[in-house]
Design an enzyme around this catalytic site. Structure first.
Site, PDB file in Angstrom:
ATOM      1  N   LYS A   1       0.958  -1.571   0.564  1.00 34.58           N
ATOM      2  CA  LYS A   1      -0.009   0.077   0.125  1.00 34.58           C
ATOM      3  C   LYS A   1       1.171   1.179  -0.423  1.00 34.58           C
ATOM      4  O   LYS A   1       2.294   1.674   0.777  1.00 34.58           O
ATOM      5  CB  LYS A   1      -0.940   0.432   1.338  1.00 34.58           C
ATOM      6  CG  LYS A   1      -1.608  -1.435   1.427  1.00 34.58           C
ATOM      7  CD  LYS A   1      -3.238  -0.932   0.987  1.00 34.58           C
ATOM      8  CE  LYS A   1      -4.351  -1.938   0.580  1.00 34.58           C
ATOM      9  NZ  LYS A   1      -5.826  -1.805   0.249  1.00 34.58           N
TER      10      LYS A   1
ATOM     11  N   LYS B   1     -13.165  -7.800  -6.223  1.00 34.06           N
ATOM     12  CA  LYS B   1     -13.202  -7.715  -4.877  1.00 34.06           C
ATOM     13  C   LYS B   1     -14.860  -8.513  -5.014  1.00 34.06           C
ATOM     14  O   LYS B   1     -16.151  -7.942  -4.928  1.00 34.06           O
ATOM     15  CB  LYS B   1     -13.567  -6.613  -4.349  1.00 34.06           C
ATOM     16  CG  LYS B   1     -12.025  -5.878  -3.493  1.00 34.06           C
ATOM     17  CD  LYS B   1     -12.103  -4.828  -3.354  1.00 34.06           C
ATOM     18  CE  LYS B   1     -10.910  -4.752  -2.320  1.00 34.06           C
ATOM     19  NZ  LYS B   1      -9.961  -4.573  -3.082  1.00 34.06           N
TER      20      LYS B   1
HETATM   21 MG   LIG Z   1      -6.681  -1.671  -3.906  1.00 38.81          MG
END
Ligand SMILES: [Mg+2]
Length: 329
Positions: free
Chosen positions: A140, A246
């Site tokens: 991230k 997702k």
């Molecule tokens: Mg992502």
């Protein structure tokens, strides 16, 4: 045929809070669904909401499950509105799993990317994951100043063995200038950066498109495509890059599968930190798409998340045992 419906909520503390541009995430909450038919065959499903991606909240999902009839037949089956995508996924999966007694084989560890901790901690975190067999890592970015993070990136790339691939995920947290800095650097690292995920927020489609056209490093959309309708809209607007899916929060898995079959896209199936039940649904979906679309690009799954969750029995492939560990509401 009539069916009995039951549900049990869960709450799992992450071993270490997850830092993203959306903020700090400390607990994974969700709901396990169990549907049993007259012959005693059970199907398990999982509702794993992610409200900051626009899904229902855990409380809304519980409110919905609470008003589903305890007993229902196919004729009076209930409808689930599209503002409850995590519930849609969970109920459809439970019905598909009905009577299932053998689980799909696990994929090899190298077919899952492993999530590294954000920031400098990534520099020491990759080694045990490499030893476990992971070859693709996700990191991230967009939380510290760009110059600081780029210096960490250089150190990380100097450490990672050849053959390792890195996915960067900005969660929409960069501005245009820092996105250029990142992509310049990624292009210089040639193909060692597999892609950069959502460098800019979803409302900047034209800027995202310009970046995708200008740089060699592929760009993946994630926050931009959290619903099936958004996925379709970006596909038809000509997005040339990758789509992060997702699956557990996009809604109906059968509608998603149909779209992917009709419009083969470059996609990555990705986790939202499910238990074994949701996780297996993602693996099944991937295996099915790879079988039905042998010529589509096959990217490793964004599923290497288990090391972030506690040993609480919710990763047990024996779903009845997993269910027994939870309490009714
Ligand atoms: Mg992502």
């Amino acid at each position: 045929m009539t069916y009995t419906f039951e549900f049990r909520p869960y709450r799992r503390p992450f071993r270490q809070a997850i830092e993203t541009h959306h903020g700090t995430w400390k607990h994974r909450e969700g709901i396990i669904l169990k549907i049993t038919d007259d012959e005693g065959r059970a199907g398990f499903g999982e509702v794993a909401p992610l409200p900051w991606f626009g899904t229902e909240t855990q409380a809304q999902a519980i409110a919905f499950c609470s008003q589903v009839p305890r007993r229902f037949s196919r004729d009076n089956a209930f409808t689930i509105l599209s503002n409850l995508p995590a519930c849609k996924f969970g109920f459809e999966t439970a019905c598909q799993n009905m009577g299932r007694d053998i689980h799909c084989a696990e994929l090899h560890t190298r077919q899952y990317s492993a999530l590294l901790p954000a920031g400098k901690a990534a520099l020491s975190a990759w080694t045990p994951l490499w030893a476990m067999g992971h070859r693709t890592f996700k990191w991230k970015i967009g939380m510290a100043p760009v110059a600081v993070e780029l210096a960490w990136l250089s150190q990380l790339m100097a450490q990672l063995p050849l053959g390792a691939k890195l996915r960067l995920d900005a969660n929409g947290g960069l501005d245009e200038l820092s996105a250029h800095h990142w992509l310049d650097q990624c292009d210089r690292l040639a193909h060692r950066i597999e892609f950069i995920e959502q460098p800019l927020p979803p409302n900047q489609f034209h800027h995202l498109l310009k970046l995708a056209q200008r740089y060699k490093t592929p760009i993946a959309l994630d926050e931009s495509v959290t619903t099936l309708d958004q996925l379709k809209a970006h596909y038809f607007r000509g997005w040339p890059g990758i789509f992060i899916i997702k699956a557990a929060i996009i809604g109906s898995p059968s509608r998603l599968k149909q779209f992917c079959l009709d419009h083969p896209i470059d996609l990555v199936i990705s986790s939202v930190f499910e238990t074994d039940i949701g996780r297996q649904a993602l693996i099944d979906l991937t295996v099915e798409l790879e079988t039905l679309l042998p010529n589509a690009p096959h990217r490793v799954l964004g599923l290497g998340t288990q090391q972030w969750l506690p040993n609480d029995g919710l990763d047990d492939p024996d779903w009845e045992a997993l269910w027994q560990r939870l309490n009714p509401l």
